[in-house]
Write a protein that holds these residues in place. Structure first.
Motif, mmCIF file in Angstrom:
data_model
loop_
_atom_site.group_PDB
_atom_site.id
_atom_site.type_symbol
_atom_site.label_atom_id
_atom_site.label_comp_id
_atom_site.label_asym_id
_atom_site.label_seq_id
_atom_site.Cartn_x
_atom_site.Cartn_y
_atom_site.Cartn_z
ATOM 1 N N GLY A 165 -16.750 0.187 -1.894
ATOM 2 C CA GLY A 165 -17.772 -0.202 -2.739
ATOM 3 C C GLY A 165 -18.750 0.363 -1.578
ATOM 4 O O GLY A 165 -20.415 0.063 -2.053
ATOM 5 N N LYS A 166 -18.616 0.348 -0.337
ATOM 6 C CA LYS A 166 -19.136 1.049 0.931
ATOM 7 C C LYS A 166 -20.193 2.091 1.139
ATOM 8 O O LYS A 166 -18.933 2.169 0.618
ATOM 9 C CB LYS A 166 -19.579 0.116 2.031
ATOM 10 N N THR A 167 -21.281 2.225 1.676
ATOM 11 C CA THR A 167 -21.382 3.464 2.433
ATOM 12 C C THR A 167 -21.339 3.866 3.720
ATOM 13 O O THR A 167 -22.352 2.978 4.166
ATOM 14 C CB THR A 167 -22.480 4.013 1.775
ATOM 15 N N GLY B 126 -20.101 4.064 12.533
ATOM 16 C CA GLY B 126 -20.039 2.575 11.691
ATOM 17 C C GLY B 126 -20.441 2.242 11.480
ATOM 18 O O GLY B 126 -20.091 1.051 10.275
ATOM 19 N N ASP B 127 -21.718 2.760 10.930
ATOM 20 C CA ASP B 127 -22.714 1.700 10.665
ATOM 21 C C ASP B 127 -22.601 1.434 9.313
ATOM 22 O O ASP B 127 -22.023 2.794 8.192
ATOM 23 C CB ASP B 127 -24.640 1.799 10.942
ATOM 24 N N GLU B 128 -22.801 0.454 8.159
ATOM 25 C CA GLU B 128 -23.068 1.064 7.005
ATOM 26 C C GLU B 128 -24.272 0.824 6.498
ATOM 27 O O GLU B 128 -25.441 0.749 6.676
ATOM 28 C CB GLU B 128 -22.734 -0.642 6.326
ATOM 29 N N LEU B 129 -24.497 2.464 5.116
ATOM 30 C CA LEU B 129 -26.054 3.302 5.308
ATOM 31 C C LEU B 129 -25.995 2.292 3.875
ATOM 32 O O LEU B 129 -25.651 1.650 2.665
ATOM 33 C CB LEU B 129 -26.222 4.406 4.820
ATOM 34 N N LEU B 130 -27.559 2.050 3.923
ATOM 35 C CA LEU B 130 -27.756 0.839 3.258
ATOM 36 C C LEU B 130 -29.518 1.152 2.171
ATOM 37 O O LEU B 130 -28.696 1.133 0.260
ATOM 38 C CB LEU B 130 -28.067 -0.782 3.044
ATOM 39 N N ALA B 131 -30.074 1.780 2.700
ATOM 40 C CA ALA B 131 -31.284 2.319 1.909
ATOM 41 C C ALA B 131 -31.973 2.898 2.499
ATOM 42 O O ALA B 131 -32.273 3.391 3.882
ATOM 43 C CB ALA B 131 -31.922 1.030 1.400
ATOM 44 N N ILE B 132 -32.632 3.922 1.390
ATOM 45 C CA ILE B 132 -33.815 5.158 2.497
ATOM 46 C C ILE B 132 -34.926 4.243 1.373
ATOM 47 O O ILE B 132 -35.710 4.749 0.023
ATOM 48 C CB ILE B 132 -33.858 6.020 1.719
ATOM 49 N N ASN B 133 -35.841 4.529 2.269
ATOM 50 C CA ASN B 133 -37.756 4.503 2.047
ATOM 51 C C ASN B 133 -37.399 2.098 1.024
ATOM 52 O O ASN B 133 -38.011 2.642 0.428
ATOM 53 C CB ASN B 133 -38.328 4.584 1.323
ATOM 54 N N SER C 3 -32.478 2.055 5.685
ATOM 55 C CA SER C 3 -31.770 0.937 6.556
ATOM 56 C C SER C 3 -30.204 0.558 6.609
ATOM 57 O O SER C 3 -29.354 1.373 5.752
ATOM 58 C CB SER C 3 -31.853 -0.183 5.475
ATOM 59 N N VAL C 4 -29.717 -0.213 7.404
ATOM 60 C CA VAL C 4 -27.998 0.110 7.728
ATOM 61 C C VAL C 4 -28.340 -1.546 8.427
ATOM 62 O O VAL C 4 -29.126 -2.040 8.634
ATOM 63 C CB VAL C 4 -27.611 0.860 8.836
ATOM 64 N N PHE C 5 -26.681 -1.900 7.684
ATOM 65 C CA PHE C 5 -26.121 -3.196 8.715
ATOM 66 C C PHE C 5 -25.225 -2.554 9.941
ATOM 67 O O PHE C 5 -24.223 -1.479 10.174
ATOM 68 C CB PHE C 5 -25.253 -3.499 8.117
ATOM 69 N N HIS C 6 -25.530 -3.068 10.719
ATOM 70 C CA HIS C 6 -24.871 -2.780 12.208
ATOM 71 C C HIS C 6 -24.449 -3.534 12.771
ATOM 72 O O HIS C 6 -24.930 -4.970 12.816
ATOM 73 C CB HIS C 6 -26.717 -1.726 13.506
ATOM 74 N N GLN C 7 -22.870 -3.640 12.875
ATOM 75 C CA GLN C 7 -22.369 -5.275 13.327
ATOM 76 C C GLN C 7 -23.300 -6.063 12.771
ATOM 77 O O GLN C 7 -23.010 -7.416 13.180
ATOM 78 C CB GLN C 7 -22.656 -5.277 15.108
#
Ligand SMILES: [Zn+2]
Length: 596
Positions: A494-496, A515-522, A547-551
């Protein structure tokens, strides 16, 4: 084949010891092979035993000793134990006291189903000598007998080794190299026998799936005939194809008189997948010449205890990979269009890997041991596979030779010359000698070619080599303009997840990390599936907020999108072909370029 000679310890006139192994598997579901080594006629105070750390054909230190347990040594009577100690990770030493008969017992955990490891369960046993048997330093040239004790009455033994008449399930290898070069399959595998050019061949299949053995044998026969014609005969008495059908397997390991193949169990119906399988067959079979007998100097005598460095794997694996595309075409398994489509796909793959501009082909070969099989998030930025680039460079060399000699010469002549000069006698070749052979066939100085494309990282000039054959390389843009971002994503639970960030790309410049999780564009959620479509809403030069989650930390990074990249490359005919181009093409592929 070389004659086995006995190398005796210097200054000692010892009679050679006899070496015999027994391999039992009383509880196959435990994945443990029970191995017993019987050494007789030993005349020294210590017996050294060493387990290989790698197996030829797969250039990675695999530390096979990590699977070994319950080691002990005795005089044949388990109550009379001999003192044994470990000297290093793969080296055991036994104090033999006065005994000349030594029995060594150990177990090896075998639960990795690949062509270069061991696998044992309640359906079969499979092993490679390097991962199961010790060698005795200085006695590697002694013949070795192996007796298999199957756990069930209906399990039989299949191996390219010669069986000993009168001794059930007992086989003999001329020396340790031959033992390592001879895989064993023990179980209820289906066995098919067929002759090609008056020589016996076997196909053994373990596992269920949609393989059609009759069709595979028909096409394999054609492949054998085409390769035998290229090299001028078959340099073995008997050959075994060992096929493992597994859920998503893919792989092969070459041997002198056999090969192990692992393929997807339902991968035989769809034409494209079936063709890929026949390429695998053509590849491993081609190796019986190229790399098993035609060997780089560094592989002339294997050092089983460490890396064996060579810059020539681009030829061993690359030329073999080029021929695995060409041979099925010559065997009429697929046509010229398929061949050119295959080559186009490989070129596309190469041109998508930024590491081609960083790592020369010869270095890729040399560093196989630490890079090709040990990939990380940066691998595509920093390295190129000697298979992939090696096959394309071999293709260009073939075109270069053919164009210079009106198809009267080709890479086939290089292969034949390497076989005559080095392979028949199994004399190792140096990279310089390889180049000399290629230059002597091409009849031209290839310093520039080698400096740029093998020892350097210049872009391959495809059109220069395709043009004499009436062809060019077309770069195809993806349908709608897709501005360049420079990352690959993968959907996982379920994660990108961002798997790869291309060096110096817009994403890399903005600070996006693999390794970052991609979340959103704009500010709007984006999934792996949607990413390409969503990027089409923007143009080159637009800045998006990614937008990403980095660690686990939320970051929003401004990314300025770049110029679209070609999505693929395709070899296509030129317009207004000259007669010379048409002749070159038909001389090469036996059909008209206008029919493509
Ligand atoms: Zn190979």
């Amino acid at each position: 084949m070389t004659e086995a000679t006995t190398v005796r310890p210097i200054g000692l006139h010892r009679t050679a010891p006899s070496i015999r192994y027994q391999v039992a598997m009383p509880q196959p579901e435990s994945h443990l092979f029970e191995v017993t080594l019987f050494v007789k006629g030993w005349q020294e105070p210590v017996l050294d035993l060493k387990l290989p750390v790698w197996t030829p054909g797969s250039y990675l230190v695999r530390e096979y000793a990590k699977h070994l347990q319950d080691f002990s040594a005795d005089t044949g009577d388990q109550r009379n134990r001999l003192l044994a100690r470990k000297i290093s990770k793969n080296h055991w030493q036994i104090e033999t006291a006065d005994t000349s008969e030594i029995t060594v017992r150990y177990r090896v955990f075998a639960n990795e189903l690949s062509v270069r490891t061991n696998h044992l369960d309640n359906t079969h046993g499979y092993f490679n000598g390097a991962a199961l048997f010790f060698f005795i330093p200085r006695w590697e040239q002694q013949p070795i007998r192996v007796t298999i004790v199957p756990p069930k009455p209906d399990w039989r033994v299949t191996t390219p080794l010669r069986s000993l008449p009168g001794e059930p399930n007992t086989f003999e290898a001329a020396d340790f190299d031959t033992l390592v070069d001879s895989p064993f399959e023990i179980g209820t595998q289906q066995l098919y026998s067929f002759d090609v050019l008056s020589k016996p061949h076997q196909l053994a299949i373990w596992g269920q799936g949609n393989a059609n053995p009759e069709r595979i044998i028909e096409d394999t026969k054609k492949i054998i005939e085409v390769e035998a014609e290229l090299f001028g005969g078959l340099p073995y008495d008997r050959y075994l194809f060992l096929l493992h059908l597994s859920s998503n397997g893919f792989g092969g390991l070459e041997h002198k008189n056999s090969c192990s193949l692992n393929y997807s169990r339902f991968g035989f119906r769809a034409k494209e997948k079936y063709n890929r399988f026949m390429q695998l067959v053509a590849h491993e079979f081609f190796h019986l010449w190229n790399v098993k007998r035609i060997r780089p100097k560094a592989l002339e005598q294997f050092n089983y205890e460490q890396e064996n460095y060579t810059t020539s794997l681009w030829f061993c694996e690359g030329a073999t990979s080029y021929y695995d595309m060409v041979i099925p075409y010559r065997a009429k398994i697929y046509d010229a269009k398929n061949l050119l489509d295959n080559l186009s796909k490989e070129i596309t793959q190469l041109q998508m890997i930024p590491g081609r501009k960083v790592q020369p082909l010869s270095e890729s070969s040399f560093d196989a041991w630490i890079k090709l099989y040990r990939r990380d998030a940066n691998s595509n930025n920093s390295q190129i596979s000697y298979y992939l680039k090696g096959e394309i460079v071999s293709f260009l060399l073939d075109l270069l030779i053919r164009a210079r000699h009106g198809n009267q010469r080709s890479l086939d002549d290089v292969m034949r010359k390497m076989w005559q000069r080095f392979g028949i006698q199994e004399i190792g070749f140096t990279s310089q000698q390889l180049r000399e052979v290629i230059e002597s066939v091409a009849q031209t100085d290839l310093s520039d070619f080698f400096n740029r494309y093998i020892d350097g990282t210049d872009e391959l000039p495809f059109d220069k080599y395709l043009e004499p054959f009436g062809l060019r390389l077309l770069s195809v843009e993806s349908g709608e303009s897709l501005p360049h971002l420079g990352l690959n994503v993968n959907a996982e639970n379920g994660k990108t997840l961002i798997q790869f960030v291309e060096a110096a790309s817009p994403a890399a410049v903005a600070g996006v990390d693999a390794g970052d999780e991609l979340l959103a564009i704009n500010g709007w959620r984006v999934t792996a599936e949607q990413l390409s479509d969503r990027l089409k809403d923007y143009s080159v030069g637009d800045t998006i907020q990614l937008s990403v989650f980095h660690q686990e930390e939320l970051r929003t990074l401004p990314v300025t999108l770049g110029v679209p990249r070609p999505s693929r490359y395709q070899i296509v005919p030129l317009e207004n072909l000259t007669q010379a181009q048409q002749q070159n093409f038909s001389g090469w592929l036996g059909t008209s370029v206008t029919k493509l």
